[in-house]
Each structure stands twice: as C-alpha cells, then as structure tokens.
Design a protein around this motif. Structure first.
Motif, PDB file in Angstrom:
ATOM      1  N   LYS B  43       0.930  -1.349   0.171  1.00  0.00           N
ATOM      2  CA  LYS B  43       0.280  -0.057  -0.047  1.00  0.00           C
ATOM      3  C   LYS B  43       0.772   1.498  -0.273  1.00  0.00           C
ATOM      4  CE  LYS B  43      -3.280  -1.863  -0.128  1.00  0.00           C
ATOM      5  NZ  LYS B  43      -4.741  -2.923  -0.715  1.00  0.00           N
ATOM      6  N   GLY B  44       0.374   2.253   0.203  1.00  0.00           N
ATOM      7  CA  GLY B  44       0.869   3.689   0.403  1.00  0.00           C
ATOM      8  C   GLY B  44       1.394   4.302   1.140  1.00  0.00           C
ATOM      9  N   LEU B  45       1.692   5.463   0.710  1.00  0.00           N
ATOM     10  CA  LEU B  45       2.501   6.224   2.515  1.00  0.00           C
ATOM     11  C   LEU B  45       1.288   6.804   3.367  1.00  0.00           C
ATOM     12  CD1 LEU B  45       5.351   7.621   0.845  1.00  0.00           C
ATOM     13  CD2 LEU B  45       4.973   5.485   2.515  1.00  0.00           C
ATOM     14  N   GLU B  46       1.454   6.710   4.474  1.00  0.00           N
ATOM     15  CA  GLU B  46       0.061   6.699   5.536  1.00  0.00           C
ATOM     16  C   GLU B  46       0.942   8.166   6.469  1.00  0.00           C
ATOM     17  OE1 GLU B  46      -3.529   4.179   5.889  1.00  0.00           O
ATOM     18  OE2 GLU B  46      -1.623   3.468   6.419  1.00  0.00           O
ATOM     19  N   TRP B  47       1.085   9.543   6.660  1.00  0.00           N
ATOM     20  CA  TRP B  47       0.824  10.516   7.929  1.00  0.00           C
ATOM     21  C   TRP B  47       0.888   9.821   9.414  1.00  0.00           C
ATOM     22  CZ3 TRP B  47       5.503  14.261   6.744  1.00  0.00           C
ATOM     23  CH2 TRP B  47       5.793  14.727   7.860  1.00  0.00           C
ATOM     24  N   MET B  48       1.145   9.927   9.784  1.00  0.00           N
ATOM     25  CA  MET B  48       1.011   9.012  11.314  1.00  0.00           C
ATOM     26  C   MET B  48       1.036  10.525  12.606  1.00  0.00           C
ATOM     27  SD  MET B  48       2.936   5.789  11.775  1.00  0.00           S
ATOM     28  CE  MET B  48       1.772   5.075  13.593  1.00  0.00           C
ATOM     29  N   GLY B  49       1.805  11.608  12.300  1.00  0.00           N
ATOM     30  CA  GLY B  49       2.225  12.630  13.475  1.00  0.00           C
ATOM     31  C   GLY B  49       3.158  12.960  13.131  1.00  0.00           C
ATOM     32  N   ILE B  50       3.986  13.546  14.604  1.00  0.00           N
ATOM     33  CA  ILE B  50       4.888  14.721  14.395  1.00  0.00           C
ATOM     34  C   ILE B  50       5.703  14.995  15.069  1.00  0.00           C
ATOM     35  CG2 ILE B  50       4.187  16.617  13.708  1.00  0.00           C
ATOM     36  CD1 ILE B  50       6.487  17.053  11.280  1.00  0.00           C
ATOM     37  N   ILE B  51       6.499  14.868  15.428  1.00  0.00           N
ATOM     38  CA  ILE B  51       7.143  16.153  17.127  1.00  0.00           C
ATOM     39  C   ILE B  51       7.995  16.474  17.078  1.00  0.00           C
ATOM     40  CG2 ILE B  51       8.568  13.786  18.018  1.00  0.00           C
ATOM     41  CD1 ILE B  51       7.785  14.227  20.896  1.00  0.00           C
TER      42      ILE B  51
END
Lengths: 110, 119
Positions: B43-51
């Motif tokens: 599957k493709g890329l999915e943005w989860m979160g950032i810190i």
C-alpha cells in the motif's frame, strides 16, 4: 481526510516525457505551496524529489520538475530512463497542520 | 552525514505492546521535527504524526490519534513510536523522517522498521 488522488500507473518509453497528476482540495494543494514528491523503489525508503511545488533538492536530476494549478499538482519526468521506474507519491501540507499523501503512481519504463 | 537509524524488525502477537525507535545523527536533533509514516503491505504512505524533540510538541493525524504514542528523548537524539495493544492491522513498515518545519518536506528518511503482528 481522504488521500490525494493520483493515477495508479503511468508508463512511457525511454527518452519520453511523462506527467503524473495529484489532485486535492483547497484545504491542501490549493491552499499552500507546500507540495512535495517522493520516489520509492521496491524495498527502499522514499526519497524526496521535489519540494515546495517546483524545487529540486541537491543531487536530484533536472529531468524532474513540478508544477501546480489550482487544486492539482503535477510531476513531470523528461528523458525517461530505466532507473526512473518506481512508485511516486505526492504530498501536501494541510489546513489541519498535518500532511497528506497521494495513493501513489507506479511508473513503468517500457 | 545526516542519518536516521531505526530499530530492527519486530514480530509480535495481538494485544502485546511495542516501542520502536529512530535515532538521529549528523545534525541538530532538537531543531528538526521527526515524523512517522506507515506503509501497509503493498500500500501507500500514510502520515501518522510528528514531534518536535526540543519541547516534545506532538501532532497526530486524525486516523492515528489515540492509536499510537509518539515521543522523543532529546538527550539521546531518539524518537519513538509506541503501541499499548497491537492489532494484526498494525502489520506494516514504519518510517521516520525529519522535517525542518511543520510544512517542510521530509528530506531524510530512516531505513524503516517492519512490524509484523500475528493474531
């Protein structure tokens, strides 16, 4: 928040030019200049190819170029080469201060 | 040389907890954001979160809010992605990547950590 819309596949012969589209909304692509494109070869991490719509990082071939019109961004690969065969993802910053990706486009060099 | 080195592959069972890591080097770890990106099999890329490691300011994508925890230890230049109760649907490759600002591109990526969860 749905993914940005990309064609599933695009193909071209060596030396040809191809263009990949990436369609979003006014809350992402249409509202910001923060559109990026990534190349991913099988089993490898993504690699940044284009950022801020049309800027190339150091080391990326000038055969890669980007543009944007309204809610749609585009990546053009000119002088297609065998090594360009990969999956390409667009991404955009959004009004929610997060990032959204496209579903990916598989580029095949015939 | 900028590097993001991720921890090794994991094989876990449903319901177990897990924490994977991403260690930055070759740059000022506290002045760049670290993002986590999921890629499920095929599957493709999915943005989860950032810190932001300097002050641990953390933002989550709505799909992942409450499902995972992102943290960082700036003293050892390492960011983490954590689950308290894994599901089979968490099976994926997880990448970390660095960004200068929230709206910046992800200019360097880790090699990825493959997480396999069996039911």
């Amino acid at each position: 928040q749905s993914a940005l819309t990309q064609p599933a596949s695009v193909s071209g012969s060596p030396g040809q030019s191809i263009t990949i589209s990436c369609t979003g909304t006014s809350g992402d692509i249409g509202g910001y200049k923060f559109v990026s494109w990534y190349q991913q070869h099988p089993g490898k991490a993504p690699k940044l190819m284009i950022y801020d719509v049309n800027y190339r990082p150091s080391g990326v071939s000038n055969r890669f170029s980007g543009s944007k019109s309204g809610n749609t961004a585009s990546l053009t690969i000119s002088g297609l080469q065998a090594e360009d065969e990969a999956v390409y993802y667009c991404s955009s910053f959004t009004s929610s201060s997060t990032v959204i990706f496209g579903g990916g486009t598989k580029v095949t060099v015939l | 040389e900028v590097q993001l080195v991720q921890s090794g592959a994991e094989v876990k069972k449903s319901g177990e907890s897990l924490k994977i890591s991403c260690k930055g080097s070759g740059y000022s770890f506290t002045t760049y954001w670290i993002a986590w990106v999921r890629q499920m099999p095929g599957k493709g890329l999915e943005w989860m979160g950032i810190i932001y490691p300097r002050d641990s300011d953390t933002r989550y994508s709505p799909l992942f809010q409450g499902q995972v925890t992102i943290s960082a230890d700036k003293s050892i230049s390492t960011a983490y992605l954590q689950w308290t109760s894994l599901k089979a649907s968490d099976t994926a490759m997880y990448y970390c990547a660095r960004l200068r600002f929230l709206e910046s591109p992800a200019d360097f990526w880790g090699q990825g950590t493959l997480v396999t969860v069996s039911s």
